[in-house]
Scaffold this motif. Structure first.
Motif, short mmCIF file in Angstrom:
data_model
loop_
_atom_site.label_atom_id
_atom_site.label_comp_id
_atom_site.label_asym_id
_atom_site.label_seq_id
_atom_site.Cartn_x
_atom_site.Cartn_y
_atom_site.Cartn_z
N ALA A 2 0.84 -1.20 0.00
CA ALA A 2 0.00 0.00 0.00
C ALA A 2 0.87 1.25 0.00
CB ALA A 2 -0.91 0.00 1.22
N HIS A 37 -8.26 6.03 7.14
CA HIS A 37 -9.53 5.32 7.02
C HIS A 37 -9.98 4.95 8.44
CE1 HIS A 37 -7.96 4.72 2.95
NE2 HIS A 37 -9.21 4.53 2.58
N PRO A 40 -10.43 0.53 8.75
CA PRO A 40 -9.36 0.22 7.82
C PRO A 40 -9.85 -0.39 6.50
CG PRO A 40 -8.78 -0.49 10.02
CD PRO A 40 -10.22 -0.08 10.06
N LYS A 41 -9.15 -0.05 5.42
CA LYS A 41 -9.50 -0.60 4.11
C LYS A 41 -9.51 -2.12 4.14
CE LYS A 41 -7.58 0.86 0.39
NZ LYS A 41 -6.63 1.38 -0.61
N SER A 42 -8.60 -2.72 4.90
CA SER A 42 -8.53 -4.18 4.98
C SER A 42 -9.76 -4.77 5.65
CB SER A 42 -7.28 -4.62 5.74
OG SER A 42 -7.33 -4.17 7.08
N ARG A 43 -10.53 -3.93 6.31
CA ARG A 43 -11.77 -4.36 6.98
C ARG A 43 -13.02 -3.84 6.27
NH1 ARG A 43 -9.79 -8.05 10.68
NH2 ARG A 43 -8.03 -7.13 11.76
N LYS A 46 -14.25 2.53 3.56
CA LYS A 46 -14.11 3.35 2.36
C LYS A 46 -13.93 4.83 2.69
CE LYS A 46 -16.63 0.20 -0.62
NZ LYS A 46 -15.48 -0.60 -0.87
N HIS A 60 -2.00 4.67 14.49
CA HIS A 60 -1.60 3.31 14.13
C HIS A 60 -0.56 2.72 15.08
CE1 HIS A 60 -4.10 2.76 10.65
NE2 HIS A 60 -3.84 4.02 10.31
N THR A 64 -4.43 -1.69 16.65
CA THR A 64 -4.39 -2.61 15.51
C THR A 64 -5.58 -2.28 14.60
OG1 THR A 64 -5.77 -4.26 16.59
CG2 THR A 64 -3.37 -4.44 16.94
N ASN A 65 -5.57 -2.83 13.40
CA ASN A 65 -6.70 -2.62 12.50
C ASN A 65 -7.98 -3.20 13.09
OD1 ASN A 65 -5.24 -1.23 10.63
ND2 ASN A 65 -5.04 -2.93 9.19
N SER A 66 -7.86 -4.30 13.80
CA SER A 66 -9.03 -4.89 14.45
C SER A 66 -9.60 -3.95 15.51
CB SER A 66 -8.64 -6.23 15.08
OG SER A 66 -9.74 -6.82 15.71
N GLU A 69 -11.39 -1.06 13.78
CA GLU A 69 -12.67 -1.47 13.21
C GLU A 69 -13.75 -1.63 14.29
OE1 GLU A 69 -14.59 -5.19 10.70
OE2 GLU A 69 -12.77 -5.49 11.88
#
Length: 106
Positions: A2, A37, A40-43, A46, A60, A64-66, A69
Motif C-alpha cells: 500500500a 480510514h 481500515p481498508k482491509s476491513r 471506504k 496506528h 491494531t486494524n481490528s 474497526e
C-alpha cells in the motif's frame, strides 16, 4: 504494498491551500496531508479523513486494524482513549507541520 497518499499544496498557488482541519486534533493542516480510514481498508472501510502525519502515526502506533474497526472507528472513541487524549492535548499548541518520532506502543 500500500502507498500513503499525501497531498502537497503550493503556498504560492493562486487559490491557496484549502482550509481543512485534522480529523483527530482539529489543528489546521500543514503542507502534507495524509488520509486515514477510520475503518481500515482491509476491513472494508471506504471513508477517508484528513490527518497530520504525526496524528496518523500515533493512531496506528496505538491500535491494531481490528481495534480500529471494532472500537475506535469514530473520532470521539479515539479521543476518549487516555493515550490519544494526552497526545491531542500535547500537540494542540504545536505548529501544523510539527513532526516528532512516534514510539510503537501496540
Amino acid at each position: 504494498m500500500a502507498r500513503k497518499i499525501r497531498d502537497h499544496y503550493e503556498q504560492n498557488d493562486a487559490l491557496g491551500a484549502p482550509e481543512i482541519a485534522c480529523w483527530l486534533c482539529t489543528r489546521p493542516m500543514g503542507e502534507v496531508t495524509e488520509w486515514h480510514h477510520p475503518v481500515p481498508k482491509s476491513r472494508g472501510g471506504k471513508e477517508r479523513q484528513p490527518v497530520h502525519p504525526i496524528c496518523h502515526r500515533t493512531i496506528h502506533a496505538n491500535f491494531t486494524n481490528s481495534d480500529l474497526e471494532k472500537r475506535f472507528a469514530t473520532v470521539e472513541a479515539l479521543l476518549a482513549h487516555p493515550e490519544i487524549g494526552r497526545f491531542v492535548d500535547w500537540i494542540a499548541n504545536k505548529p501544523s507541520d510539527f513532526n516528532a518520532p512516534t514510539k510503537e506502543r501496540r
